[in-house]
Design an enzyme around this catalytic site. Structure first.
Site, short mmCIF file in Angstrom:
data_model
loop_
_atom_site.label_atom_id
_atom_site.label_comp_id
_atom_site.label_asym_id
_atom_site.label_seq_id
_atom_site.Cartn_x
_atom_site.Cartn_y
_atom_site.Cartn_z
CB SER A 77 -1.02 -0.11 1.07
OG SER A 77 -1.88 0.95 1.04
CG ASP A 84 -6.63 -2.71 -3.35
OD1 ASP A 84 -7.38 -2.32 -2.45
OD2 ASP A 84 -5.37 -2.85 -3.38
CG ASP A 121 -14.30 -18.65 -8.77
OD1 ASP A 121 -14.95 -17.59 -9.31
OD2 ASP A 121 -13.33 -18.84 -8.66
CG HIS A 135 -5.57 -2.31 0.66
ND1 HIS A 135 -5.09 -1.84 -0.43
CD2 HIS A 135 -4.91 -1.75 1.44
CE1 HIS A 135 -4.03 -1.04 -0.26
NE2 HIS A 135 -3.92 -0.97 0.85
#
Length: 542
Positions: free
Chosen positions: A214, A429, A293, A467
């Site tokens: 990040s 994310d 899925d 994330h």
């Protein structure tokens, strides 16, 4: 954790200086004189004569003298335990990789700024140095990373990135604190960290590595751009690159859902509304990869049509109003400038199902974007975000405090010095569009005029991952962002160990295998290869 059988425990080569970060000709913001370094090393080498590691460790308190650096505390930790931690981020942290020497110190980067840091130096050391990044607005030491790194026998260092806590308030009226946050803290981690290691072990680290996600991913990218000699290998996950436009995009998303007055806004979507959106996105796009899925392997292939969500006459549940439909259209559209230029990619379809979605799309204005605009860009304490728009987005990018943008493809110096760079990004994310990492890859290709970056730079896109970690499916591959991320201790399943193999053995990772707690696995592909289901499993194809 014991020795890694696939990695040598000693080094057959003679370590050489690792470039400007450790040389006497270093052009850095903290000047480290050759005379002082030599005096330091000769004086501290004597400490290793003792056979008692605890005494060698404790002697650092009075025997370790580094320019612009103060040793705050030193402690020897013989057994796994919990330790008290300074600062406001947390009060304690586990140490599972004992025995080790813990060194707490502060580096004065200028007369008005400082970086607080810790070095964890394991008794069983494989000769490697690991620097760690931060997250968010970055004022917290990565204690998970410190414990993880030492468990793999790296001498590991993490810092507070130049300020304490998670708020951006310390940036107000403090440009040097901003500079620490944007580029300097990781650099001084490398400079001072290598000196501490050489002092303690009586020999320099043979190879130096970096691990972050990040904000930490952006820091690792910035290190390769700005200080290419600091690290031999970098793992930069889910990188917050093109930082200013990322914050602007996050702010625009909050604006689209009615922030800051969302409780009275017809544009706002409740969690139930978002579950309706997620169900429709999966109905349209889950099957694109051949498997139903709940995971959209390639969100950029999802041409999501919002119109089926519009409520029919007299319908009040399981649908959206026309105003909410417009909100969803805005969320899943790229952010364009005044002349139609791309400023930042769209929100990834499927990412809205991750609970962390609420940080940006949950109503309140995204705090990272708010703090960055107020305290770093405008240098004010109050700002009305009601009419937040492109004007503010473009202002953030124009001011670019501390040169934080980190949106350049000029990695030529890092390539020429032989550096290796691994990055990854979860396709689910909810905070940073994974499409942006593809955009950065393509930018590097264009800048370096190379058809492929495989020689030194590899991007792995992780279907289902949120994330930095978590999400759906096998999304653990040794990224170190949470306890238990290293489910399989081998370089085929661990991105940090894969980097070691690449740097030290010349074996570049063709794929990375993700693991899940239930024992399932999935092969994750490097961009621009694609993950395709062949009827039995996912394989990587060009």
């Amino acid at each position: 954790m014991g020795a890694l059988p696939h990695i040598r425990h000693s080094f057959p080569w003679t370590p050489t200086p690792l470039g400007s970060a450790g040389s006497c000709q270093s052009h850095i913001y903290i000047h480290l004189s050759c005379t002082l370094a030599a005096t330091l090393l000769h004086s501290v080498f004597a400490l290793v004569a003792t056979s008692d590691p605890s005494q060698k460790c404790l002697a650092l308190k009075s025997g370790l003298h580094l320019e612009n650096t103060t040793i705050l505390d030193v402690s020897y930790i013989p057994d796994p335990t919990n330790v008290t931690t300074p600062g406001s981020c947390q009060s304690s942290a586990p140490v599972t990789a004992a025995p080790l020497c813990r060194v707490q110190f502060v580096i004065n980067t200028t007369s008005t700024s400082a970086v607080h840091a810790e070095a964890w130096l394991p008794d069983t050391w494989f000769g490697r140095f690991l620097a760690l990044g931060n997250g968010g607005l970055g004022g917290c030491v990565d204690y998970i990373g410190l414990d993880y790194g030492t468990s793999l026998h790296f001498a590991s260092i993490g810092s507070d990135n130049g300020h304490d806590g998670t708020s951006g308030l310390p940036f107000l009226d403090h440009p040097e604190v901003i500079n620490d946050f944007t580029f300097r803290a990781i650099h001084v981690e490398a400079v001072i960290g290598k000196q501490i290691i050489e002092s303690y072990y009586a020999k320099p680290a043979a190879k130096s590595y970096y691990l972050g996600c990040s904000t930490g991913g952006r820091q690792g990218t910035q290190a390769a751009l700005k200080f290419p000699d600091d690290f031999d290998g970098i793992v930069a996950g889910s990188p917050a690159t093109d930082w200013n436009n990322l914050q602007g995009w996050s702010g625009m998303l909050s604006h689209f859902v009615g922030s800051p007055n969302f409780t009275d806004s017809p544009k706002f979507l409740t969690p139930t509304d978002w579950s309706v959106v997620s169900a429709e996105i999966l109905r349209q796009c889950d099957q694109l990869d051949g498997v139903l899925d709940g995971i959209i392997t390639e969100p950029d292939d999802c041409d999501f049509r919002v119109s089926p969500l519009l409520c029919a006459a007299n319908q009040t549940t399981g649908c959206l109003t026309s105003t909410q439909v417009e909100t969803v259209k805005n969320v899943y559209s790229p952010m364009l400038g005044l002349n139609g230029e791309l400023l930042y990619p769209r929100y990834s379809p499927g990412a809205e199902a991750d609970p962390t979605r609420a940080a940006i799309l949950g109503g309140p204005f995204f705090p990272f974007a708010a703090d960055w605009l107020r305290y770093a860009v405008l240098n004010v304490t109050e700002f009305d975000f009601t009419n937040f728009g492109l004007r503010e987005v473009m202002l953030m990018d124009k001011v670019d405090p501390g040169g934080i943008a980190t949106f350049s493809g000029d990695l030529g110096a890092f390539l020429r010095r032989g550096g290796k760079f691994l990055t990854y990004h979860g396709r689910r994310d909810p905070l940073i569009s994974s499409t942006n990492s593809k955009r950065v890859y393509d930018l590097i290709v264009d800048t370096l005029k190379q058809k492929s970056l495989d020689e030194f730079y590899r991007l792995f896109l992780i279907p289902g991952m949120g994330h930095c970690s978590g999400g759906l499916g096998p999304t653990s591959f040794g990224q170190g962002t949470f306890p238990g991320s290293n489910l399989v201790n081998s370089s085929s399943h661990n991105i940090l160990l894969a980097l070691v193999d690449w740097v030290e053995g010349g074996k570049a990772p063709a794929t990375i295998i993700g693991s899940a707690l239930d024992g399932s696995e999935r092969t994750h592909c490097r961009y621009p290869m694609r993950s395709v289901f062949d009827g039995a499993e996912f394989v990587c194809v060009k």
